[in-house]
Design a protein around this motif. Structure first.
Motif, PDB file in Angstrom:
ATOM      1  N   GLU A  44       0.840  -1.199   0.000  1.00  0.00           N
ATOM      2  CA  GLU A  44       0.000   0.000   0.000  1.00  0.00           C
ATOM      3  C   GLU A  44       0.873   1.246   0.000  1.00  0.00           C
ATOM      4  OE1 GLU A  44      -4.052  -0.243   1.709  1.00  0.00           O
ATOM      5  OE2 GLU A  44      -3.039  -1.471   3.219  1.00  0.00           O
ATOM      6  N   PHE A  45       0.526   2.151  -0.868  1.00  0.00           N
ATOM      7  CA  PHE A  45       1.270   3.399  -1.022  1.00  0.00           C
ATOM      8  C   PHE A  45       1.198   4.235   0.249  1.00  0.00           C
ATOM      9  CE2 PHE A  45       2.886   7.124  -3.037  1.00  0.00           C
ATOM     10  CZ  PHE A  45       2.104   8.185  -2.615  1.00  0.00           C
ATOM     11  N   LEU A  46       2.363   4.732   0.669  1.00  0.00           N
ATOM     12  CA  LEU A  46       2.411   5.655   1.801  1.00  0.00           C
ATOM     13  C   LEU A  46       2.640   7.092   1.322  1.00  0.00           C
ATOM     14  CD1 LEU A  46       4.609   3.770   4.437  1.00  0.00           C
ATOM     15  CD2 LEU A  46       2.161   4.231   4.575  1.00  0.00           C
ATOM     16  N   VAL A  47       3.737   7.267   0.547  1.00  0.00           N
ATOM     17  CA  VAL A  47       4.151   8.622   0.209  1.00  0.00           C
ATOM     18  C   VAL A  47       5.078   8.585  -0.994  1.00  0.00           C
ATOM     19  CG1 VAL A  47       6.161   8.520   1.738  1.00  0.00           C
ATOM     20  CG2 VAL A  47       5.133  10.735   1.248  1.00  0.00           C
ATOM     21  N   ASN A  48       5.069   9.673  -1.780  1.00  0.00           N
ATOM     22  CA  ASN A  48       6.108   9.861  -2.789  1.00  0.00           C
ATOM     23  C   ASN A  48       6.747  11.226  -2.616  1.00  0.00           C
ATOM     24  OD1 ASN A  48       3.846  11.155  -3.754  1.00  0.00           O
ATOM     25  ND2 ASN A  48       3.884  10.202  -5.779  1.00  0.00           N
ATOM     26  N   PHE A  49       7.932  11.384  -3.197  1.00  0.00           N
ATOM     27  CA  PHE A  49       8.826  12.491  -2.817  1.00  0.00           C
ATOM     28  C   PHE A  49       9.624  12.890  -4.041  1.00  0.00           C
ATOM     29  CE2 PHE A  49      10.860  14.585   0.779  1.00  0.00           C
ATOM     30  CZ  PHE A  49      12.172  14.800   0.408  1.00  0.00           C
ATOM     31  N   TYR A  50       9.689  14.197  -4.278  1.00  0.00           N
ATOM     32  CA  TYR A  50      10.420  14.680  -5.448  1.00  0.00           C
ATOM     33  C   TYR A  50      10.970  16.066  -5.157  1.00  0.00           C
ATOM     34  CZ  TYR A  50      11.103  16.791 -10.084  1.00  0.00           C
ATOM     35  OH  TYR A  50      11.623  17.439 -11.169  1.00  0.00           O
ATOM     36  N   ASN A  51      12.189  16.288  -5.535  1.00  0.00           N
ATOM     37  CA  ASN A  51      12.805  17.615  -5.425  1.00  0.00           C
ATOM     38  C   ASN A  51      12.710  18.146  -3.986  1.00  0.00           C
ATOM     39  OD1 ASN A  51      14.185  19.790  -6.525  1.00  0.00           O
ATOM     40  ND2 ASN A  51      12.311  20.883  -7.053  1.00  0.00           N
ATOM     41  N   GLY A  52      12.907  17.259  -3.043  1.00  0.00           N
ATOM     42  CA  GLY A  52      12.951  17.662  -1.640  1.00  0.00           C
ATOM     43  C   GLY A  52      11.596  17.830  -0.980  1.00  0.00           C
ATOM     44  N   LYS A  53      10.528  17.458  -1.706  1.00  0.00           N
ATOM     45  CA  LYS A  53       9.193  17.676  -1.133  1.00  0.00           C
ATOM     46  C   LYS A  53       8.300  16.449  -1.303  1.00  0.00           C
ATOM     47  CE  LYS A  53       9.313  22.550  -2.479  1.00  0.00           C
ATOM     48  NZ  LYS A  53       8.753  23.561  -3.391  1.00  0.00           N
ATOM     49  N   VAL A  54       7.370  16.305  -0.382  1.00  0.00           N
ATOM     50  CA  VAL A  54       6.343  15.278  -0.510  1.00  0.00           C
ATOM     51  C   VAL A  54       5.397  15.675  -1.640  1.00  0.00           C
ATOM     52  CG1 VAL A  54       4.321  14.278   0.621  1.00  0.00           C
ATOM     53  CG2 VAL A  54       6.449  14.555   1.902  1.00  0.00           C
ATOM     54  N   MET A  55       5.168  14.717  -2.558  1.00  0.00           N
ATOM     55  CA  MET A  55       4.215  14.975  -3.643  1.00  0.00           C
ATOM     56  C   MET A  55       2.796  14.629  -3.198  1.00  0.00           C
ATOM     57  SD  MET A  55       6.220  13.374  -6.905  1.00  0.00           S
ATOM     58  CE  MET A  55       4.886  13.721  -8.053  1.00  0.00           C
ATOM     59  N   GLU A  56       2.672  13.456  -2.643  1.00  0.00           N
ATOM     60  CA  GLU A  56       1.362  12.960  -2.242  1.00  0.00           C
ATOM     61  C   GLU A  56       1.546  11.974  -1.102  1.00  0.00           C
ATOM     62  OE1 GLU A  56      -0.776  11.001  -5.401  1.00  0.00           O
ATOM     63  OE2 GLU A  56      -2.493  10.518  -4.129  1.00  0.00           O
ATOM     64  N   ASP A  63       0.434  11.223  11.110  1.00  0.00           N
ATOM     65  CA  ASP A  63       1.214  12.383  11.552  1.00  0.00           C
ATOM     66  C   ASP A  63       2.545  11.983  12.167  1.00  0.00           C
ATOM     67  OD1 ASP A  63      -1.688  14.292  12.693  1.00  0.00           O
ATOM     68  OD2 ASP A  63      -0.805  14.010  10.702  1.00  0.00           O
ATOM     69  N   GLN A  64       2.626  10.752  12.667  1.00  0.00           N
ATOM     70  CA  GLN A  64       3.863  10.274  13.291  1.00  0.00           C
ATOM     71  C   GLN A  64       4.931   9.925  12.259  1.00  0.00           C
ATOM     72  OE1 GLN A  64       0.749   9.360  13.825  1.00  0.00           O
ATOM     73  NE2 GLN A  64       0.446   8.407  15.831  1.00  0.00           N
ATOM     74  N   PHE A  65       4.576   9.928  10.977  1.00  0.00           N
ATOM     75  CA  PHE A  65       5.497   9.571   9.900  1.00  0.00           C
ATOM     76  C   PHE A  65       6.107  10.843   9.301  1.00  0.00           C
ATOM     77  CE2 PHE A  65       3.883   5.143   8.398  1.00  0.00           C
ATOM     78  CZ  PHE A  65       3.554   4.786   9.692  1.00  0.00           C
ATOM     79  N   SER A  66       7.353  10.723   8.894  1.00  0.00           N
ATOM     80  CA  SER A  66       7.980  11.808   8.148  1.00  0.00           C
ATOM     81  C   SER A  66       9.023  11.226   7.208  1.00  0.00           C
ATOM     82  CB  SER A  66       8.622  12.831   9.091  1.00  0.00           C
ATOM     83  OG  SER A  66       9.660  12.227   9.844  1.00  0.00           O
ATOM     84  N   VAL A  67       9.291  11.938   6.120  1.00  0.00           N
ATOM     85  CA  VAL A  67      10.298  11.505   5.157  1.00  0.00           C
ATOM     86  C   VAL A  67      11.209  12.678   4.836  1.00  0.00           C
ATOM     87  CG1 VAL A  67       8.971   9.641   4.079  1.00  0.00           C
ATOM     88  CG2 VAL A  67       8.758  11.976   3.212  1.00  0.00           C
ATOM     89  N   GLU A  68      12.447  12.340   4.502  1.00  0.00           N
ATOM     90  CA  GLU A  68      13.376  13.350   4.039  1.00  0.00           C
ATOM     91  C   GLU A  68      14.513  12.689   3.297  1.00  0.00           C
ATOM     92  OE1 GLU A  68      15.144  15.582   7.212  1.00  0.00           O
ATOM     93  OE2 GLU A  68      15.945  13.823   8.218  1.00  0.00           O
ATOM     94  N   ARG A  69      15.228  13.509   2.517  1.00  0.00           N
ATOM     95  CA  ARG A  69      16.430  13.050   1.838  1.00  0.00           C
ATOM     96  C   ARG A  69      17.431  14.205   1.881  1.00  0.00           C
ATOM     97  NH1 ARG A  69      18.469  11.629  -4.120  1.00  0.00           N
ATOM     98  NH2 ARG A  69      19.907   9.956  -3.536  1.00  0.00           N
ATOM     99  N   PRO A  70      18.095  14.361   3.018  1.00  0.00           N
ATOM    100  CA  PRO A  70      19.001  15.493   3.166  1.00  0.00           C
ATOM    101  C   PRO A  70      20.221  15.376   2.261  1.00  0.00           C
ATOM    102  CG  PRO A  70      19.099  14.055   5.093  1.00  0.00           C
ATOM    103  CD  PRO A  70      18.024  13.526   4.222  1.00  0.00           C
ATOM    104  N   ASP A  71      20.443  16.381   1.430  1.00  0.00           N
ATOM    105  CA  ASP A  71      21.657  16.500   0.620  1.00  0.00           C
ATOM    106  C   ASP A  71      21.947  15.254  -0.211  1.00  0.00           C
ATOM    107  OD1 ASP A  71      23.142  18.178   3.413  1.00  0.00           O
ATOM    108  OD2 ASP A  71      22.112  19.035   1.676  1.00  0.00           O
ATOM    109  N   GLY A  72      20.930  14.652  -0.771  1.00  0.00           N
ATOM    110  CA  GLY A  72      21.134  13.511  -1.655  1.00  0.00           C
ATOM    111  C   GLY A  72      21.638  12.258  -0.994  1.00  0.00           C
ATOM    112  N   SER A  73      21.491  12.171   0.319  1.00  0.00           N
ATOM    113  CA  SER A  73      21.928  10.969   1.016  1.00  0.00           C
ATOM    114  C   SER A  73      20.767   9.975   1.040  1.00  0.00           C
ATOM    115  CB  SER A  73      22.386  11.335   2.422  1.00  0.00           C
ATOM    116  OG  SER A  73      21.315  11.937   3.143  1.00  0.00           O
ATOM    117  N   TYR A  74      20.679   9.199   2.117  1.00  0.00           N
ATOM    118  CA  TYR A  74      19.588   8.244   2.212  1.00  0.00           C
ATOM    119  C   TYR A  74      18.230   8.958   2.171  1.00  0.00           C
ATOM    120  CZ  TYR A  74      22.736   4.470   3.780  1.00  0.00           C
ATOM    121  OH  TYR A  74      23.719   3.517   3.866  1.00  0.00           O
TER     122      TYR A  74
END
Lengths: 115, 113
Positions: A44-56, A63-74
């Motif tokens: 089941e889809f949770l989230v997608n991410f592009y250009n440093g931002k959540v798309m959908e 609310d307890q979930f968060s995503v990030e990709r600092p400086d092209g790392s993980y």
């Protein structure tokens, strides 16, 4: 073929603790995704991410979930605090962008067990 | 409604037979229909995909049949081999850059020698 790496493959934590799931996407891919799979059910889809931002994000992306990709790392999925119902296999995926954007390449998953 | 329904949940065929896996959808904006397979302990991997401009897509022993009017698509695996034993997921999306795939529940295929 292209490889998406997920670290760790298994994680066991106590309810209420924080957990960070790590994903090393395919080099030069532009779009990143997290999916959740409970045993015997579909991914089941949770989230997608592009250009440093959540798309959908889906309604499963609490609310307890968060995503990030600092400086092209993980590309990371953080859950804080965890709940029993967060136990599942979490799959990371990435896609290249452009015409082939819809081809998702998946990692082998992180099995999260919340006690 | 963004759901993809898949059947059967498990399927057993003999080596050499054709395995048929079925999926249906409701969302008319879906424009891209891939099939992924997953072997135990491995990542889901793209097997074959179709866009509705055609109603059939072949790649070796694997064929997708697509029926736009009925919103159904199926995967046929001809001359099934024991090495084809895996879980197969159908999926759908609107095909735009970065858009999510909606997956079916999966079919566990077992090919007996």
């Amino acid at each position: 073929g292209p490889k998406v790496l997920q670290i760790p493959s298994h994680q066991i934590i106590d309810m209420g603790q924080m957990v960070t799931l790590n994903c090393d996407p395919v080099s030069n891919h532009l779009y990143f995704y997290w999916y959740k799979q409970i045993l015997g059910q579909q991914m089941e889809f949770l989230v997608n991410f592009y250009n440093g931002k959540v798309m959908e994000k889906s309604k499963l992306f609490k609310d307890q979930f968060s995503v990030e990709r600092p400086d092209g790392s993980y590309f990371t999925l953080k859950i804080q605090p965890t709940a029993l119902e967060d136990s599942a296999v979490y799959f990371c995926a990435s896609s290249p962008g452009g015409r082939a954007a819809e081809t998702l390449y998946f990692g082998s998953g992180t099995r999260l067990t919340v006690l | 409604q963004q759901q993809v329904r898949q059947s059967p949940q498990s399927l057993t065929v003999w080596e050499g037979e054709t395995a048929i896996l079925n999926c249906s959808y409701e969302d008319s904006t879906f424009d891209y229909f891939p099939w992924y397979h997953q072997f135990p302990g491995e990542s889901p991997a793209l097997l074959i995909a179709i866009r509705p401009v055609s109603n059939k897509k072949e790649d070796g022993r694997f064929t997708i049949f697509f029926n736009k009017r009925e919103k159904k698509f199926s995967l046929h695996i001809a001359d099934s081999q024991p090495g084809d034993s895996a879980t197969y997921f159908c999926a759908a999306s609107d095909g735009s850059s970065g858009n999510k795939l909606i997956f079916g529940i999966g079919t566990l295929l077992s090919v007996k020698p």
